[in-house]
Motif scaffolding. Sequence first.
Motif, PDB file in Angstrom:
ATOM      1  N   THR A 209      14.107  14.208  31.036  1.00  0.00           N
ATOM      2  CA  THR A 209      12.844  14.941  31.130  1.00  0.00           C
ATOM      3  C   THR A 209      13.022  16.330  30.529  1.00  0.00           C
ATOM      4  O   THR A 209      13.941  17.049  30.908  1.00  0.00           O
ATOM      5  CB  THR A 209      12.426  15.080  32.608  1.00  0.00           C
ATOM      6  OG1 THR A 209      12.373  13.789  33.186  1.00  0.00           O
ATOM      7  CG2 THR A 209      11.085  15.773  32.734  1.00  0.00           C
ATOM      8  N   GLN A 210      12.175  16.665  29.580  1.00  0.00           N
ATOM      9  CA  GLN A 210      12.235  18.009  29.022  1.00  0.00           C
ATOM     10  C   GLN A 210      11.179  18.862  29.701  1.00  0.00           C
ATOM     11  O   GLN A 210      10.061  18.401  29.916  1.00  0.00           O
ATOM     12  CB  GLN A 210      11.962  17.997  27.514  1.00  0.00           C
ATOM     13  CG  GLN A 210      12.912  17.127  26.719  1.00  0.00           C
ATOM     14  CD  GLN A 210      12.431  15.694  26.585  1.00  0.00           C
ATOM     15  OE1 GLN A 210      11.297  15.389  26.893  1.00  0.00           O
ATOM     16  NE2 GLN A 210      13.310  14.816  26.149  1.00  0.00           N
TER      17      GLN A 210
ATOM     18  N   TYR B 101       8.416  23.364  24.147  1.00  0.00           N
ATOM     19  CA  TYR B 101       9.436  22.397  23.733  1.00  0.00           C
ATOM     20  C   TYR B 101       8.982  21.685  22.468  1.00  0.00           C
ATOM     21  O   TYR B 101       7.862  21.175  22.399  1.00  0.00           O
ATOM     22  CB  TYR B 101       9.653  21.383  24.851  1.00  0.00           C
ATOM     23  CG  TYR B 101      10.886  20.511  24.644  1.00  0.00           C
ATOM     24  CD1 TYR B 101      12.121  20.902  25.142  1.00  0.00           C
ATOM     25  CD2 TYR B 101      10.811  19.306  23.955  1.00  0.00           C
ATOM     26  CE1 TYR B 101      13.242  20.119  24.962  1.00  0.00           C
ATOM     27  CE2 TYR B 101      11.935  18.527  23.757  1.00  0.00           C
ATOM     28  CZ  TYR B 101      13.151  18.937  24.269  1.00  0.00           C
ATOM     29  OH  TYR B 101      14.255  18.166  24.085  1.00  0.00           O
ATOM     30  N   ALA B 102       9.816  21.667  21.457  1.00  0.00           N
ATOM     31  CA  ALA B 102       9.404  21.114  20.163  1.00  0.00           C
ATOM     32  C   ALA B 102      10.618  20.567  19.432  1.00  0.00           C
ATOM     33  O   ALA B 102      11.743  20.985  19.688  1.00  0.00           O
ATOM     34  CB  ALA B 102       8.743  22.204  19.316  1.00  0.00           C
ATOM     35  N   PRO B 103      10.388  19.630  18.510  1.00  0.00           N
ATOM     36  CA  PRO B 103      11.510  19.105  17.731  1.00  0.00           C
ATOM     37  C   PRO B 103      12.117  20.169  16.818  1.00  0.00           C
ATOM     38  O   PRO B 103      11.465  21.163  16.485  1.00  0.00           O
ATOM     39  CB  PRO B 103      10.870  17.998  16.876  1.00  0.00           C
ATOM     40  CG  PRO B 103       9.466  17.874  17.282  1.00  0.00           C
ATOM     41  CD  PRO B 103       9.104  19.024  18.152  1.00  0.00           C
ATOM     42  N   LEU B 104      13.353  19.931  16.405  1.00  0.00           N
ATOM     43  CA  LEU B 104      13.982  20.754  15.385  1.00  0.00           C
ATOM     44  C   LEU B 104      13.660  20.156  14.018  1.00  0.00           C
ATOM     45  O   LEU B 104      13.573  18.936  13.868  1.00  0.00           O
ATOM     46  CB  LEU B 104      15.496  20.777  15.577  1.00  0.00           C
ATOM     47  CG  LEU B 104      16.007  21.242  16.942  1.00  0.00           C
ATOM     48  CD1 LEU B 104      17.536  21.172  16.968  1.00  0.00           C
ATOM     49  CD2 LEU B 104      15.529  22.651  17.256  1.00  0.00           C
ATOM     50  N   VAL B 105      13.492  20.996  13.030  1.00  0.00           N
ATOM     51  CA  VAL B 105      13.184  20.554  11.669  1.00  0.00           C
ATOM     52  C   VAL B 105      14.330  21.025  10.782  1.00  0.00           C
ATOM     53  O   VAL B 105      14.524  22.223  10.597  1.00  0.00           O
ATOM     54  CB  VAL B 105      11.834  21.143  11.205  1.00  0.00           C
ATOM     55  CG1 VAL B 105      11.536  20.716   9.775  1.00  0.00           C
ATOM     56  CG2 VAL B 105      10.714  20.701  12.146  1.00  0.00           C
ATOM     57  N   LEU B 106      15.116  20.083  10.268  1.00  0.00           N
ATOM     58  CA  LEU B 106      16.365  20.452   9.602  1.00  0.00           C
ATOM     59  C   LEU B 106      16.594  19.660   8.313  1.00  0.00           C
ATOM     60  O   LEU B 106      16.313  18.464   8.242  1.00  0.00           O
ATOM     61  CB  LEU B 106      17.542  20.176  10.540  1.00  0.00           C
ATOM     62  CG  LEU B 106      17.657  21.091  11.757  1.00  0.00           C
ATOM     63  CD1 LEU B 106      18.587  20.480  12.788  1.00  0.00           C
ATOM     64  CD2 LEU B 106      18.171  22.459  11.341  1.00  0.00           C
TER      65      LEU B 106
ATOM     66  N   TYR C 285      20.062  27.142  20.652  1.00  0.00           N
ATOM     67  CA  TYR C 285      18.884  26.847  21.465  1.00  0.00           C
ATOM     68  C   TYR C 285      19.296  26.415  22.860  1.00  0.00           C
ATOM     69  O   TYR C 285      20.457  26.031  23.092  1.00  0.00           O
ATOM     70  CB  TYR C 285      17.988  25.799  20.798  1.00  0.00           C
ATOM     71  CG  TYR C 285      18.592  24.436  20.560  1.00  0.00           C
ATOM     72  CD1 TYR C 285      19.255  24.143  19.376  1.00  0.00           C
ATOM     73  CD2 TYR C 285      18.477  23.421  21.511  1.00  0.00           C
ATOM     74  CE1 TYR C 285      19.794  22.888  19.143  1.00  0.00           C
ATOM     75  CE2 TYR C 285      19.010  22.153  21.286  1.00  0.00           C
ATOM     76  CZ  TYR C 285      19.669  21.895  20.097  1.00  0.00           C
ATOM     77  OH  TYR C 285      20.201  20.654  19.874  1.00  0.00           O
TER      78      TYR C 285
ATOM     79  N   VAL D 147      17.811  23.983  25.995  1.00  0.00           N
ATOM     80  CA  VAL D 147      16.817  23.084  26.567  1.00  0.00           C
ATOM     81  C   VAL D 147      17.145  22.861  28.031  1.00  0.00           C
ATOM     82  O   VAL D 147      18.264  23.121  28.476  1.00  0.00           O
ATOM     83  CB  VAL D 147      16.757  21.743  25.797  1.00  0.00           C
ATOM     84  CG1 VAL D 147      16.153  21.956  24.414  1.00  0.00           C
ATOM     85  CG2 VAL D 147      18.124  21.092  25.689  1.00  0.00           C
ATOM     86  N   VAL D 148      16.162  22.384  28.766  1.00  0.00           N
ATOM     87  CA  VAL D 148      16.233  22.392  30.219  1.00  0.00           C
ATOM     88  C   VAL D 148      15.738  21.055  30.750  1.00  0.00           C
ATOM     89  O   VAL D 148      14.763  20.507  30.231  1.00  0.00           O
ATOM     90  CB  VAL D 148      15.352  23.528  30.788  1.00  0.00           C
ATOM     91  CG1 VAL D 148      15.510  23.638  32.289  1.00  0.00           C
ATOM     92  CG2 VAL D 148      15.675  24.859  30.102  1.00  0.00           C
ATOM     93  N   THR D 149      16.408  20.542  31.767  1.00  0.00           N
ATOM     94  CA  THR D 149      15.967  19.290  32.367  1.00  0.00           C
ATOM     95  C   THR D 149      16.169  19.371  33.880  1.00  0.00           C
ATOM     96  O   THR D 149      17.203  19.862  34.335  1.00  0.00           O
ATOM     97  CB  THR D 149      16.731  18.095  31.745  1.00  0.00           C
ATOM     98  OG1 THR D 149      16.257  16.877  32.288  1.00  0.00           O
ATOM     99  CG2 THR D 149      18.224  18.188  31.974  1.00  0.00           C
TER     100      THR D 149
END
Lengths: 390, 390
Positions: free
Chosen positions: B42-43, B66-71, B174, B176-178
Motif C-alpha cells: 500500500t502506498q 505519490y507518482a511513478p518515476l519517469v526515467l 526519494y 516512499v511510505v507504506t
Amino acid sequence: MAIQNSTNGQPKAKLDASKLVVKLAEQLKPLPVPETMTFGQTQTDHMLIVNYDPEHGWGTPEIKPYAPLVLDPMSSCFQYCPNVFEGMKAYLGPDGEPRLFRPQKNMERLARSAERVALPPFDGDALLVLIKRLVEIEKRWIPNKPGYSLYLRPTMIGTRPALGVAASDAACLYVVVTPTGPYFKSKARGISLLAVSESVRAWPGGTGGHKLGLNYAPGFAPQREAAKKGYEQILWLFGDRITEVGAMNVFAIVKRADGALDAFTPPLDGTILPGVTRSSVLSLLDAHTKGKSLLPGVPASQKIYTHEIPITMSEIKVWSDEGKLLEIFGVGTAVAVAPVGRIGYQGWDEEVVLPQHDGGLGPVGKGLFDHLMDIQSGKVDFEGWSVPVV
Amino acid sequence: MAIQNSTNGQPKAKLDASKLVVKLAEQLKPLPVPETMTFGQTQTDHMLIVNYDPEHGWGTPEIKPYAPLVLDPMSSCFQYCPNVFEGMKAYLGPDGEPRLFRPQKNMERLARSAERVALPPFDGDALLVLIKRLVEIEKRWIPNKPGYSLYLRPTMIGTRPALGVAASDAACLYVVVTPTGPYFKSKARGISLLAVSESVRAWPGGTGGHKLGLNYAPGFAPQREAAKKGYEQILWLFGDRITEVGAMNVFAIVKRADGALDAFTPPLDGTILPGVTRSSVLSLLDAHTKGKSLLPGVPASQKIYTHEIPITMSEIKVWSDEGKLLEIFGVGTAVAVAPVGRIGYQGWDEEVVLPQHDGGLGPVGKGLFDHLMDIQSGKVDFEGWSVPVV
C-alpha cells in the motif's frame, strides 16, 4: 517452455514475435557525425519493449519511438536489482545490410541471467526475431565506416511494485540501441591496469558467471580509486588469481621454449563472465593452430595453444621477468580486443610492462581483432557466426 | 561536506531542506483497514523526491502526490544497479504524534551505502528534516493499534542516462511510505530456516556490509528453492559460518553452566549488514545485564552476555544436542525480533529444532521484542532512541 499456468487458471502468454506492433517515430533524429559519437550516449529513434505481468504473462511487443520508462518507485528494479542485460553489435555487411554476431548466444545467456535472479522466462527465438526487426528499422544509424556498428542493449528488469523482499513476478524487457565506433580508437598504447584484490568482483556461489547489472556498481568506487592512481581499468583478482579486466575477459599470450605460444584465459568457474567474444577467441585461436582459418598477419606455422586455467599474479610476474609474456589483452563485445600496456599491483616492487606495438595490439591480438572484424562485418565466414538480419 | 566544485566552475548545491516544496494531493486515498494491509503493497498519499545532477548538484526537494518515476531506459539504475535504500519505522507515541527510531543511524548508513556505489553524497541532517516532514504529513496512515507503524523506504538510485560502465553522476533520492502491521502476526511457531552454503550472499571485499539493493536479487532463486523444500527463509552461510537469516541479522541464545546466558551474533566483518536493530539488541542485552534497563519478563538476576563472534553450524548442532540452545531469532527493522523454529542443513542428519514457546518467541526474544516496541512507541525512554517527528 511455451505456456505456464497462470494464477487465474488461464495459461500465461509466451513471448510472441508475431504480435509485434510497430509505431514509427514521426520525425527521425539527425544522425551524429562519427567523430561526435560517444559510446552509449546517443539513443536511436526507436526501442523495443514488452512487459510481463504475473496474471497474463508476456504482453504485446512494441517497437516504438525511444521514450522514458514510467515505473512505480517501489519497483523491484530500484529496490532489489533483479536487472539483467546483454551487449550485442550489428555491423553492416558488404551488401549494405546489417548482421548480428552469434546472437543466439546472447539470447541463451540472457535467459540464464534472468533465471539467476528469478525473472520470468522468455522465448529466446522470439526475442531474436524482434531484435532483428529493430535493427532493420534502425540500420540508418550504422556509420558505413570500418569498425563502426550499432550497439544493442537488451535489458530485462523486475517491475513488481511492492517492497516485500521476494522474486519479481512482473518484468519489463526492452532493447535500446546506440551507434558506436571503435572503442579504443585513439589508443596508440595499451591500457593501464591496476590489479585489485581488496575489492572482490565475484566469488564462488555468487553471480559473477551471469550478466547481471548488479555485478557492475560495486566496481565504480574501486574504479575511481584506480583512476586517481593513474590507471585506466581494474584487473580484478580473486586472491592471487586474475579474473576479469574492467568489464572484459582477459587473455595472456606466453612464449614457449619450442617457439609455440600458449594463450591462457581463466576458466569459467562461476566467477568469470562466459563472454561471447571470449568463446569466439578460443575458437579462432584453435582454428588458426589447426590450419582451418588463419589469423591475419600471424604465420600459419605459428602454433597457439589455448588453456582455460587459473592465472596467478605470480605467474604473470615470472613470465614477464623471463621475457616470455608477449601480450595481455581484454576481450568483449564493446571493445572486441583491447591491448594491455602495463599492470600495477601492490604485491609487486614494480609494474609489469608489456611489449609495445604500433596501434597497441601485439600480433596475436591484432590478428584476432582483424579476424573478428572481418567475420562480424560478413567479409569472411566462420562457422556461420555472422547472421544477416534480413 | 556542503559544497563541491561543479564542472562549470560553479559550486554544486547541497541538499537543502529549507528549499522543500510541498504539493499536497487533491484527494486523499481511503485508509486500509489494518487486516487488509500487506507489508509494502500500500502506498500512502505522498512521497518525497529530490534529484541530483552533475552540473548543479541537489535540486529542489519536493513532497508531492505519490507518482511513478519517469526515467531514461539507459539509466544506470537499470543497467548497473547503483541503488541503495534504508528501512525505517514511524510509530505513534502516547501523545498521538509519530516518532522515529534512531533515524540518524539510517542516515549515516545510507550515506555509507551511497559512497560504496559511488553515488553523490548528501547531507543526512537535511534528509532527516525532510523525512520528518513527510511522516508528519502521512501520519493519518499509522493505525493506532499496538505493533502498527509506518514503514519508510528512503531510496537512492543512479540516473545517469548512458551505457558506458561508469559511476552514476546523476541520482534520484526519494522516500516512499507504506503502513505496516506486526510482521509475523499470525505466527504461533517460529520460522523454518534452510541453511544454504552453495549460494553465497556476501564475501570479504564485497558489498554485504552495506545496504545495497544489489545484495538482494541474488537471493531470490535460492529462496524459491528453499520454499519448495518447505522452508520459509534462508540461513545464509559463509563456509560453515552463519551470517544472516532472510534479510535479518541473527542471534543465538545459549545456556551456560553457571546459569547465565550467552547471546551470540556474527561480527561486522564486511559480510554482515550493520543492522540498527542488531546494534540496539546488543545494547539492550547489555543494559539488562548491567541492571540499567530490564527486559520485560526477564528476571533481573538473569545475566545475558553478548558476543560478536563467528558462529558455525557445528556449534549450533553441538549446543542443540547438549540442550543448551535456548533461542535463535532474527532481528531487523521490518520484523523487530522473529523467532526461529527449526533449521535444516544438508550437513546434518536431522534438523535442529528449537524449544517451542507460545507466540513463537522465547523469553529473551520476547523481552527484546516488547522492550523495543515500548521504546519505539515512546512509552519507555532508552538513551533518547525514539525521536519525535515534531
